[in-house]
Design a protein around this motif. Structure first.
Motif: not given
Length: 65
Positions: A14, A9, A12, A24
């Motif tokens: 947002p 994450s 990733v 996300k």
């Protein structure tokens, strides 16, 4: 066997919904390699609130902090 992918994450980008909330996409059909539910990592600034919304699919919220 599926073509599942591992998602970090931190990598990733947002989706910025507002000044106080971003989201996300962590799990979806592409990441899982098959039809599945979607899972987002949402970040809400302290003391902030988001506007109510409705989706066709169920949503599950897991509050961390």
């Amino acid at each position: 066997m599926t073509n599942a992918k591992i998602v970090n994450s931190d990598e990733v980008k947002p989706f910025v919904v507002s000044d106080s909330y971003s989201s996300k996409m962590i799990l979806d059909d592409f990441v899982a390699g098959k039809k599945t539910a979607q899972m987002n990592e949402g970040t809400l600034k302290p003391g902030a609130a988001i506007e109510p919304s409705a989706h066709d699919d169920d949503e599950i919220y897991y509050i961390v902090k």
